[in-house]
Design a protein around this motif. Structure first.
Motif, PDB file in Angstrom:
ATOM      1  N   TYR A  25      11.278 -28.141  22.856  1.00  0.00           N
ATOM      2  CA  TYR A  25      10.311 -27.186  23.640  1.00  0.00           C
ATOM      3  C   TYR A  25      10.768 -25.719  23.512  1.00  0.00           C
ATOM      4  O   TYR A  25      10.417 -24.980  23.935  1.00  0.00           O
ATOM      5  CB  TYR A  25      10.376 -27.572  25.222  1.00  0.00           C
ATOM      6  CG  TYR A  25      11.555 -27.792  25.956  1.00  0.00           C
ATOM      7  CD1 TYR A  25      12.395 -26.750  26.079  1.00  0.00           C
ATOM      8  CD2 TYR A  25      11.821 -29.146  26.261  1.00  0.00           C
ATOM      9  CE1 TYR A  25      13.726 -26.658  26.780  1.00  0.00           C
ATOM     10  CE2 TYR A  25      13.195 -29.227  26.947  1.00  0.00           C
ATOM     11  CZ  TYR A  25      14.185 -28.116  27.237  1.00  0.00           C
ATOM     12  OH  TYR A  25      15.213 -28.338  27.949  1.00  0.00           O
ATOM     13  N   LYS A  26      11.457 -25.579  22.483  1.00  0.00           N
ATOM     14  CA  LYS A  26      12.221 -24.330  22.145  1.00  0.00           C
ATOM     15  C   LYS A  26      11.065 -23.276  21.589  1.00  0.00           C
ATOM     16  O   LYS A  26      10.907 -22.023  22.122  1.00  0.00           O
ATOM     17  CB  LYS A  26      13.174 -24.262  20.996  1.00  0.00           C
ATOM     18  CG  LYS A  26      14.277 -23.180  21.097  1.00  0.00           C
ATOM     19  CD  LYS A  26      15.389 -23.505  20.163  1.00  0.00           C
ATOM     20  CE  LYS A  26      16.110 -22.361  20.092  1.00  0.00           C
ATOM     21  NZ  LYS A  26      17.488 -22.747  19.070  1.00  0.00           N
ATOM     22  N   THR A  27      10.387 -23.875  20.701  1.00  0.00           N
ATOM     23  CA  THR A  27       9.254 -23.227  19.960  1.00  0.00           C
ATOM     24  C   THR A  27       8.115 -22.791  21.098  1.00  0.00           C
ATOM     25  O   THR A  27       7.549 -21.777  21.208  1.00  0.00           O
ATOM     26  CB  THR A  27       8.452 -23.730  18.827  1.00  0.00           C
ATOM     27  OG1 THR A  27       9.557 -24.299  18.098  1.00  0.00           O
ATOM     28  CG2 THR A  27       7.580 -23.026  18.060  1.00  0.00           C
ATOM     29  N   ALA A  28       7.825 -23.891  21.854  1.00  0.00           N
ATOM     30  CA  ALA A  28       6.840 -23.531  22.908  1.00  0.00           C
ATOM     31  C   ALA A  28       7.401 -22.339  23.953  1.00  0.00           C
ATOM     32  O   ALA A  28       6.557 -21.744  24.481  1.00  0.00           O
ATOM     33  CB  ALA A  28       6.547 -24.951  23.885  1.00  0.00           C
TER      34      ALA A  28
ATOM     35  N   GLY B 297      -3.824 -32.368  20.753  1.00  0.00           N
ATOM     36  CA  GLY B 297      -4.263 -33.006  19.456  1.00  0.00           C
ATOM     37  C   GLY B 297      -4.679 -32.127  18.272  1.00  0.00           C
ATOM     38  O   GLY B 297      -4.867 -32.233  17.067  1.00  0.00           O
ATOM     39  N   ALA B 298      -4.517 -30.662  18.735  1.00  0.00           N
ATOM     40  CA  ALA B 298      -5.060 -29.614  17.453  1.00  0.00           C
ATOM     41  C   ALA B 298      -3.910 -29.456  16.446  1.00  0.00           C
ATOM     42  O   ALA B 298      -2.945 -29.655  16.558  1.00  0.00           O
ATOM     43  CB  ALA B 298      -4.882 -28.488  18.374  1.00  0.00           C
ATOM     44  N   LYS B 299      -4.400 -28.999  15.441  1.00  0.00           N
ATOM     45  CA  LYS B 299      -3.686 -28.564  14.161  1.00  0.00           C
ATOM     46  C   LYS B 299      -2.730 -27.721  14.395  1.00  0.00           C
ATOM     47  O   LYS B 299      -3.152 -26.769  15.088  1.00  0.00           O
ATOM     48  CB  LYS B 299      -4.488 -28.587  12.932  1.00  0.00           C
ATOM     49  CG  LYS B 299      -3.957 -28.838  11.654  1.00  0.00           C
ATOM     50  CD  LYS B 299      -4.746 -28.354  10.589  1.00  0.00           C
ATOM     51  CE  LYS B 299      -3.870 -28.486   9.151  1.00  0.00           C
ATOM     52  NZ  LYS B 299      -4.776 -27.882   8.221  1.00  0.00           N
ATOM     53  N   GLY B 300      -1.371 -28.063  14.009  1.00  0.00           N
ATOM     54  CA  GLY B 300      -0.352 -26.864  14.147  1.00  0.00           C
ATOM     55  C   GLY B 300       0.182 -26.885  15.766  1.00  0.00           C
ATOM     56  O   GLY B 300       0.363 -25.555  16.189  1.00  0.00           O
ATOM     57  N   TRP B 301      -0.068 -27.745  16.512  1.00  0.00           N
ATOM     58  CA  TRP B 301      -0.088 -27.619  17.890  1.00  0.00           C
ATOM     59  C   TRP B 301       1.305 -27.059  18.328  1.00  0.00           C
ATOM     60  O   TRP B 301       2.387 -27.551  17.890  1.00  0.00           O
ATOM     61  CB  TRP B 301      -0.140 -28.911  18.706  1.00  0.00           C
ATOM     62  CG  TRP B 301      -0.043 -28.961  20.004  1.00  0.00           C
ATOM     63  CD1 TRP B 301      -0.670 -28.421  21.041  1.00  0.00           C
ATOM     64  CD2 TRP B 301       0.951 -29.817  20.633  1.00  0.00           C
ATOM     65  NE1 TRP B 301      -0.105 -28.817  22.447  1.00  0.00           N
ATOM     66  CE2 TRP B 301       0.886 -29.818  22.055  1.00  0.00           C
ATOM     67  CE3 TRP B 301       1.775 -30.809  20.054  1.00  0.00           C
ATOM     68  CZ2 TRP B 301       1.685 -30.333  22.811  1.00  0.00           C
ATOM     69  CZ3 TRP B 301       2.881 -31.588  20.938  1.00  0.00           C
ATOM     70  CH2 TRP B 301       2.732 -31.370  22.126  1.00  0.00           C
ATOM     71  N   VAL B 302       1.296 -26.454  19.282  1.00  0.00           N
ATOM     72  CA  VAL B 302       2.519 -25.984  20.134  1.00  0.00           C
ATOM     73  C   VAL B 302       2.376 -26.022  21.474  1.00  0.00           C
ATOM     74  O   VAL B 302       1.525 -25.470  21.965  1.00  0.00           O
ATOM     75  CB  VAL B 302       2.938 -24.498  19.600  1.00  0.00           C
ATOM     76  CG1 VAL B 302       4.431 -24.207  20.388  1.00  0.00           C
ATOM     77  CG2 VAL B 302       3.327 -24.339  18.140  1.00  0.00           C
ATOM     78  N   ALA B 303       3.172 -26.871  22.175  1.00  0.00           N
ATOM     79  CA  ALA B 303       3.165 -27.070  23.469  1.00  0.00           C
ATOM     80  C   ALA B 303       2.725 -25.774  24.536  1.00  0.00           C
ATOM     81  O   ALA B 303       3.518 -24.694  24.231  1.00  0.00           O
ATOM     82  CB  ALA B 303       4.413 -27.662  24.139  1.00  0.00           C
ATOM     83  N   SER B 304       1.831 -25.889  25.564  1.00  0.00           N
ATOM     84  CA  SER B 304       1.747 -24.572  26.134  1.00  0.00           C
ATOM     85  C   SER B 304       2.787 -24.481  27.121  1.00  0.00           C
ATOM     86  O   SER B 304       3.656 -25.569  27.514  1.00  0.00           O
ATOM     87  CB  SER B 304       0.429 -25.069  27.035  1.00  0.00           C
ATOM     88  OG  SER B 304       0.639 -25.897  27.801  1.00  0.00           O
ATOM     89  N   GLY B 305       3.097 -23.378  27.588  1.00  0.00           N
ATOM     90  CA  GLY B 305       4.084 -23.260  28.798  1.00  0.00           C
ATOM     91  C   GLY B 305       3.964 -24.004  29.937  1.00  0.00           C
ATOM     92  O   GLY B 305       4.988 -24.535  30.634  1.00  0.00           O
TER      93      GLY B 305
END
Lengths: 42, 464
Positions: B40-43, B177-185
């Protein structure tokens, strides 16, 4: 059934549950990791 | 809270000692999550609008707190027993996640530092040392096997936390499911809440399963006089206060520091390093990102299995000999990796796997090494103090590697040759560790705790 037999059965049951509680998640983690490792040799 | 006291955890006659390793594993598998923060670092970077370094500080605080709390709380853990220690660790670890989630939901990064980093880090340190001395007392015939089983859990925790966290983030985030998905906070906050509840439950299972052996208990057929046959294994005891005054403590500290620093050198850079080693003249690497990720996974398994396999083997070889292998053979393997690692992917992967298994083995074997040298009296507290070597190596390892790499070029342009100065420095460190381990001798009798047949006139001074 003697007390000793009951004690051994209880101990075996506890041992099975205790090791399953840690062994199953660990096995799952190793399996998931190995599927990633497969890319290395694919 | 008398129900947590050591006296209430004394095992009744007939208690099966094989219930103790799963109790210890339950705690170590939970705190091992600390190595799965990359999920979850990028998120968090995106959520807080922070840099990678600012988010990385969360993990750094946690590891520094691990070393400090293990060193400071070790004596308390030995005095109060494993149940109270595991319970306390669970409270700190779960609270860390809860406060961290509050920080994420309210977009206050300092709360994540305080929660996961500071408070969670205290839970890490107490949890790491909590079952060690108990395991050594239950398995005087196989201390390496026993501590290897528990400390293997710290390596294995990330293997579980990584895929489970990814699955939970996908479940909590409607845009997964979105392309290039990054998890939300928001989804990371919910993940923290879930982990707090699950880890609390698991660690409670450990706390309420563990028991300490009754005074004088020993396994059937175990003869302590046979153990004494090994020169380095003592039947005497040294207190934690006196252990740090001995030359042996600091020699083992240096050996552990060198072994961990060298291992971290590879672990920190694992994915980019394998790509750089096989970079062609056109700048493109033969190793894809997916393959590099597989390599990281393989190292995690090497780290985990080394903790168990090498530590268990040390019961047969002796601790000093196996440390000679970690450091001596490790230096040779590191040298081959530096000079010939780029000649074949198989050779590179095999060398890195064995080196990392030595890194894990060093962690798992060291409690039994301390037991051999200082006895069982305060081995948990001594182990806690020794873990400052881990904290120091956690700073030194990445510093050494990054300093050399920064001087060699930019990421994406590095090649195998760029790594040689850093890797050869690690070889030098391993040789220093090898010599330190070679100098380990039995602890002088003046440091031993008094016995009925032997009194001590005064407290021993620091050994020169």
């Amino acid at each position: 059934m003697s007390t000793a037999q009951t004690s051994v059965k209880q101990s075996t049951g506890k041992l099975t549950v205790a090791w399953a509680l840690v062994g199953v998640p660990l096995g799952y983690g190793v399996y998931e990791t190995l599927t990633r490792v497969a890319a290395l040799f694919g | 809270m008398g129900w947590l006291d050591r006296d209430r955890t004394i095992a009744p006659p007939g208690f099966n000692r094989w219930l103790v390793p799963p109790a210890a594993l339950a705690v170590h598998l939970c705190i091992g999550q600390a190595y799965a923060t990359s999920v979850y670092k990028t998120a968090l970077v995106k959520h807080f609008g922070a840099s990678l370094t600012e988010i990385g500080v969360i993990f750094s605080i946690a590891i520094v707190m691990l070393g400090l709390s293990a060193a400071i709380m070790g004596t308390w853990v030995d005095k109060n027993g494993p149940r109270k220690a595991m319970f306390t660790s669970a409270m700190f670890w779960a609270s860390g996640f809860l406060i961290g989630s509050l920080g994420i939901f309210s977009s206050q990064l300092w709360l994540v530092y305080l929660g996961y980093g500071f408070i969670g880090g205290i839970g890490l340190g107490i949890g790491y040392i909590s079952p060690v001395s108990t395991l050594i007392k239950w398995f005087p015939d196989r201390p390496g096997l026993a501590t290897g089983m528990a400390i293997m859990g710290f390596g294995g925790g990330a293997l579980i936390a990584s895929p489970v966290s990814t699955a939970l983030l996908k479940m909590y985030d409607p845009n997964s499911g979105a392309k290039g998905w990054v998890a939300s906070g928001d989804s990371v906050g919910k993940l923290f809440l879930t982990l707090a509840v699950v880890y609390l439950a698991y660690m409670m299972f450990g706390a309420f399963t563990i028991k300490v052996p009754a005074e004088g208990w020993k396994p059937d057929g175990f003869d302590p006089s046979k153990v004494k046959a090994a020169t380095l294994v003592t039947t005497d005891n040294v207190s934690a206060k006196n252990a740090v005054k001995t030359r042996q403590f600091w020699l083992v500290w240096i050996a552990l520091f060198c072994n961990v620093t060298a291992g971290i050198g590879i672990l920190e850079q694992a994915a980019p390093m394998i790509q750089d080693f096989f970079r062609q003249s056109d700048g493109v690497s033969l190793v894809s990102a997916a393959v590099a990720s597989g390599f990281v996974g393989l190292l995690s398994i090497g780290n985990m299995s080394g903790r168990f396999a090498w530590s268990a083997t040390s019961d047969m070889t002796g601790r000093k000999r196996i440390y000679m292998m970690y450091l001596g053979a490790g230096a040779v393997l590191y040298m081959v990796l530096a000079l010939a690692g780029s000649s074949s992917t198989f050779l590179y992967v095999a060398l890195a796997f064995v080196i990392i298994s030595f890194y894990g083995g060093g962690f798992a074997t060291v409690p039994a090494y301390l037991r051999d040298l200082f006895g069982t009296f305060q081995v948990g507290a001594i182990h806690g103090r020794l873990l400052t070597a881990w904290s120091a190596a956690g700073i030194a390892g990445p510093l050494i590697v990054n300093a050399f790499l920064d001087a060699q070029g930019k990421p994406g342009q590095l090649t195998a040759a760029s790594y040689q100065p850093a890797l050869l420095t690690m070889v030098g460190l391993l040789v220093i560790g090898f010599v330190a381990n070679l100098l380990v001798k039995p602890v002088d009798a003046r440091f031993h705790e008094p016995r009925p047949d032997r009194v001590r006139a005064e407290e021993p001074a620091m050994e020169a």
